[in-house]
Motif scaffolding. Structure first.
Motif, PDB file in Angstrom:
ATOM      1  N   ALA A   1     -13.201  -0.569  -7.967  1.00 30.38           N
ATOM      2  CA  ALA A   1     -12.986  -1.885  -7.346  1.00 30.38           C
ATOM      3  C   ALA A   1     -13.459  -1.889  -5.901  1.00 30.38           C
ATOM      4  CB  ALA A   1     -11.504  -2.266  -7.429  1.00 30.38           C
ATOM      5  N   GLU A   2     -13.074  -0.864  -5.138  1.00 30.14           N
ATOM      6  CA  GLU A   2     -13.473  -0.805  -3.731  1.00 30.14           C
ATOM      7  C   GLU A   2     -14.993  -0.791  -3.575  1.00 30.14           C
ATOM      8  OE1 GLU A   2     -13.244   2.019   0.227  1.00 30.14           O
ATOM      9  OE2 GLU A   2     -12.535   2.812  -1.685  1.00 30.14           O
ATOM     10  N   HIS A   3     -15.668   0.058  -4.324  1.00 28.12           N
ATOM     11  CA  HIS A   3     -17.121   0.157  -4.196  1.00 28.12           C
ATOM     12  C   HIS A   3     -17.832  -1.105  -4.676  1.00 28.12           C
ATOM     13  CE1 HIS A   3     -17.234   4.188  -2.672  1.00 28.12           C
ATOM     14  NE2 HIS A   3     -16.471   4.621  -3.664  1.00 28.12           N
ATOM     15  N   THR A   4     -17.337  -1.709  -5.731  1.00 23.01           N
ATOM     16  CA  THR A   4     -17.966  -2.927  -6.225  1.00 23.01           C
ATOM     17  C   THR A   4     -17.816  -4.055  -5.215  1.00 23.01           C
ATOM     18  OG1 THR A   4     -17.542  -2.262  -8.512  1.00 23.01           O
ATOM     19  CG2 THR A   4     -18.050  -4.584  -8.122  1.00 23.01           C
ATOM     20  N   ILE A   5     -16.615  -4.208  -4.668  1.00 26.52           N
ATOM     21  CA  ILE A   5     -16.370  -5.283  -3.697  1.00 26.52           C
ATOM     22  C   ILE A   5     -17.146  -5.053  -2.399  1.00 26.52           C
ATOM     23  CG2 ILE A   5     -14.597  -6.317  -2.213  1.00 26.52           C
ATOM     24  CD1 ILE A   5     -12.658  -5.877  -4.650  1.00 26.52           C
ATOM     25  N   CYS A   6     -17.071  -3.848  -1.876  1.00 25.54           N
ATOM     26  CA  CYS A   6     -17.668  -3.582  -0.557  1.00 25.54           C
ATOM     27  C   CYS A   6     -19.163  -3.273  -0.601  1.00 25.54           C
ATOM     28  CB  CYS A   6     -16.916  -2.427   0.117  1.00 25.54           C
ATOM     29  SG  CYS A   6     -15.192  -2.819   0.483  1.00 25.54           S
ATOM     30  N   GLU A   7     -19.564  -2.431  -1.526  1.00 26.62           N
ATOM     31  CA  GLU A   7     -20.963  -1.975  -1.535  1.00 26.62           C
ATOM     32  C   GLU A   7     -21.879  -2.871  -2.374  1.00 26.62           C
ATOM     33  OE1 GLU A   7     -21.664   0.427   0.568  1.00 26.62           O
ATOM     34  OE2 GLU A   7     -19.529   0.687   0.972  1.00 26.62           O
ATOM     35  N   VAL A   8     -21.416  -3.265  -3.552  1.00 26.86           N
ATOM     36  CA  VAL A   8     -22.263  -4.069  -4.438  1.00 26.86           C
ATOM     37  C   VAL A   8     -22.268  -5.537  -4.014  1.00 26.86           C
ATOM     38  CG1 VAL A   8     -22.633  -4.833  -6.824  1.00 26.86           C
ATOM     39  CG2 VAL A   8     -21.920  -2.470  -6.363  1.00 26.86           C
ATOM     40  N   LEU A   9     -21.073  -6.088  -3.792  1.00 28.31           N
ATOM     41  CA  LEU A   9     -20.977  -7.500  -3.424  1.00 28.31           C
ATOM     42  C   LEU A   9     -21.127  -7.735  -1.925  1.00 28.31           C
ATOM     43  CD1 LEU A   9     -18.051  -8.527  -5.799  1.00 28.31           C
ATOM     44  CD2 LEU A   9     -20.510  -8.939  -6.120  1.00 28.31           C
ATOM     45  N   GLY A  10     -21.007  -6.686  -1.132  1.00 27.66           N
ATOM     46  CA  GLY A  10     -21.201  -6.795   0.311  1.00 27.66           C
ATOM     47  C   GLY A  10     -20.083  -7.492   1.056  1.00 27.66           C
ATOM     48  N   GLU A  11     -18.908  -7.551   0.467  1.00 25.53           N
ATOM     49  CA  GLU A  11     -17.771  -8.174   1.140  1.00 25.53           C
ATOM     50  C   GLU A  11     -17.174  -7.182   2.140  1.00 25.53           C
ATOM     51  OE1 GLU A  11     -17.233 -11.277   0.806  1.00 25.53           O
ATOM     52  OE2 GLU A  11     -18.197 -11.755  -1.087  1.00 25.53           O
ATOM     53  N   HIS A  12     -16.546  -7.702   3.162  1.00 26.28           N
ATOM     54  CA  HIS A  12     -16.013  -6.861   4.228  1.00 26.28           C
ATOM     55  C   HIS A  12     -14.504  -6.678   4.078  1.00 26.28           C
ATOM     56  CE1 HIS A  12     -19.875  -6.837   6.195  1.00 26.28           C
ATOM     57  NE2 HIS A  12     -19.932  -8.147   6.033  1.00 26.28           N
ATOM     58  N   ALA A  13     -14.124  -6.058   2.969  1.00 25.77           N
ATOM     59  CA  ALA A  13     -12.708  -5.767   2.738  1.00 25.77           C
ATOM     60  C   ALA A  13     -12.293  -4.607   3.630  1.00 25.77           C
ATOM     61  CB  ALA A  13     -12.473  -5.413   1.275  1.00 25.77           C
ATOM     62  N   LYS A  14     -11.050  -4.657   4.070  1.00 26.56           N
ATOM     63  CA  LYS A  14     -10.514  -3.579   4.898  1.00 26.56           C
ATOM     64  C   LYS A  14      -9.818  -2.580   3.978  1.00 26.56           C
ATOM     65  CE  LYS A  14      -7.385  -2.666   8.729  1.00 26.56           C
ATOM     66  NZ  LYS A  14      -6.415  -3.260   9.662  1.00 26.56           N
ATOM     67  N   THR A  15     -10.240  -1.326   4.055  1.00 28.42           N
ATOM     68  CA  THR A  15      -9.646  -0.279   3.231  1.00 28.42           C
ATOM     69  C   THR A  15      -8.992   0.740   4.142  1.00 28.42           C
ATOM     70  OG1 THR A  15     -11.391  -0.578   1.595  1.00 28.42           O
ATOM     71  CG2 THR A  15     -10.094   1.437   1.443  1.00 28.42           C
ATOM     72  N   ARG A  16      -7.745   1.071   3.818  1.00 27.77           N
ATOM     73  CA  ARG A  16      -7.015   2.105   4.555  1.00 27.77           C
ATOM     74  C   ARG A  16      -6.571   3.175   3.572  1.00 27.77           C
ATOM     75  NH1 ARG A  16      -4.021  -2.602   6.849  1.00 27.77           N
ATOM     76  NH2 ARG A  16      -2.657  -2.078   5.144  1.00 27.77           N
ATOM     77  N   VAL A  17      -6.742   4.432   3.961  1.00 25.39           N
ATOM     78  CA  VAL A  17      -6.334   5.560   3.132  1.00 25.39           C
ATOM     79  C   VAL A  17      -5.367   6.416   3.930  1.00 25.39           C
ATOM     80  CG1 VAL A  17      -7.117   7.615   1.887  1.00 25.39           C
ATOM     81  CG2 VAL A  17      -8.555   5.554   1.922  1.00 25.39           C
ATOM     82  N   ASN A  18      -4.237   6.735   3.329  1.00 25.33           N
ATOM     83  CA  ASN A  18      -3.259   7.641   3.927  1.00 25.33           C
ATOM     84  C   ASN A  18      -3.044   8.766   2.925  1.00 25.33           C
ATOM     85  OD1 ASN A  18      -0.858   8.992   4.653  1.00 25.33           O
ATOM     86  ND2 ASN A  18      -0.110   7.201   5.746  1.00 25.33           N
ATOM     87  N   GLU A  19      -3.768   9.854   3.118  1.00 24.72           N
ATOM     88  CA  GLU A  19      -3.710  10.961   2.166  1.00 24.72           C
ATOM     89  C   GLU A  19      -2.336  11.613   2.114  1.00 24.72           C
ATOM     90  OE1 GLU A  19      -6.985  13.656   2.074  1.00 24.72           O
ATOM     91  OE2 GLU A  19      -8.409  12.059   2.537  1.00 24.72           O
ATOM     92  N   ALA A  20      -1.632  11.659   3.244  1.00 27.92           N
ATOM     93  CA  ALA A  20      -0.303  12.285   3.275  1.00 27.92           C
ATOM     94  C   ALA A  20       0.671  11.549   2.355  1.00 27.92           C
ATOM     95  CB  ALA A  20       0.234  12.314   4.701  1.00 27.92           C
ATOM     96  N   GLU A  21       0.511  10.231   2.241  1.00 27.05           N
ATOM     97  CA  GLU A  21       1.391   9.428   1.392  1.00 27.05           C
ATOM     98  C   GLU A  21       0.730   9.051   0.068  1.00 27.05           C
ATOM     99  OE1 GLU A  21       2.773   6.044   3.564  1.00 27.05           O
ATOM    100  OE2 GLU A  21       3.606   7.261   5.181  1.00 27.05           O
ATOM    101  N   ALA A  22      -0.469   9.569  -0.167  1.00 28.57           N
ATOM    102  CA  ALA A  22      -1.233   9.224  -1.372  1.00 28.57           C
ATOM    103  C   ALA A  22      -1.290   7.705  -1.532  1.00 28.57           C
ATOM    104  CB  ALA A  22      -0.651   9.888  -2.610  1.00 28.57           C
ATOM    105  N   ARG A  23      -1.757   7.034  -0.484  1.00 24.03           N
ATOM    106  CA  ARG A  23      -1.765   5.567  -0.453  1.00 24.03           C
ATOM    107  C   ARG A  23      -3.159   5.052  -0.106  1.00 24.03           C
ATOM    108  NH1 ARG A  23       2.450   2.044   0.519  1.00 24.03           N
ATOM    109  NH2 ARG A  23       3.723   3.842   1.066  1.00 24.03           N
ATOM    110  N   VAL A  24      -3.612   4.051  -0.884  1.00 25.04           N
ATOM    111  CA  VAL A  24      -4.859   3.341  -0.603  1.00 25.04           C
ATOM    112  C   VAL A  24      -4.536   1.850  -0.597  1.00 25.04           C
ATOM    113  CG1 VAL A  24      -7.188   2.785  -1.407  1.00 25.04           C
ATOM    114  CG2 VAL A  24      -6.275   5.094  -1.741  1.00 25.04           C
ATOM    115  N   THR A  25      -4.944   1.179   0.474  1.00 21.80           N
ATOM    116  CA  THR A  25      -4.717  -0.254   0.593  1.00 21.80           C
ATOM    117  C   THR A  25      -6.055  -0.942   0.838  1.00 21.80           C
ATOM    118  OG1 THR A  25      -2.553   0.167   1.575  1.00 21.80           O
ATOM    119  CG2 THR A  25      -3.452  -2.041   1.849  1.00 21.80           C
ATOM    120  N   LEU A  26      -6.294  -2.014   0.095  1.00 27.84           N
ATOM    121  CA  LEU A  26      -7.496  -2.820   0.292  1.00 27.84           C
ATOM    122  C   LEU A  26      -7.049  -4.249   0.558  1.00 27.84           C
ATOM    123  CD1 LEU A  26     -10.855  -2.788  -1.387  1.00 27.84           C
ATOM    124  CD2 LEU A  26      -9.578  -4.920  -1.522  1.00 27.84           C
ATOM    125  N   THR A  27      -7.572  -4.825   1.642  1.00 27.08           N
ATOM    126  CA  THR A  27      -7.241  -6.197   2.009  1.00 27.08           C
ATOM    127  C   THR A  27      -8.538  -6.995   2.135  1.00 27.08           C
ATOM    128  OG1 THR A  27      -5.349  -5.361   3.258  1.00 27.08           O
ATOM    129  CG2 THR A  27      -6.015  -7.643   3.674  1.00 27.08           C
TER     130      THR A  27
END
Length: 107
Positions: free
Chosen positions: A43-69
């Motif tokens: 989903a992240e790659h399709t939205i950001c790289e393929v469709l070129g949308e500027h979604a904000k992605t945050r990754v917190n590896e310590a909490e195993a958390r990925v957020t896309l806005t």
């Protein structure tokens, strides 16, 4: 357990947050975690790289958390919503197969 929340704003999916380890198996052998990770990355790659949308992605590896806005307005809103809806359906199917390891919610 992995918890995935899809953010709904007036019928529009505005993003998601995926957090936690499923606990299905040891790291490297956890098929539930692998499936969730694949859906999130797709989903992240399709939205950001393929469709070129500027979604904000945050990754917190310590909490195993990925957020896309998503931005307030996307150039190809229909395509973005299709990607996120497909992701949600995929994860709901996974939840139905492995209910003790993944939770999917709309908030």
């Amino acid at each position: 357990m992995t918890r995935v929340e899809f953010y709904d704003q007036d019928g529009r999916i505005s993003g998601f947050c995926c957090a936690g380890h499923s606990g299905y198996a040891e790291a490297g052998a956890d098929i539930v975690c692998a499936a969730v990770s694949t859906a999130v990355k797709f989903a992240e790659h399709t939205i950001c790289e393929v469709l070129g949308e500027h979604a904000k992605t945050r990754v917190n590896e310590a909490e195993a958390r990925v957020t896309l806005t998503l931005p307030a307005v996307c150039e190809d809103e229909d395509a973005v919503q299709a990607v996120l809806t497909g992701m949600m359906l995929t994860l709901c199917e996974l939840r139905d197969e492995y209910p003790d390891y993944i939770e999917v919610m709309e908030v």
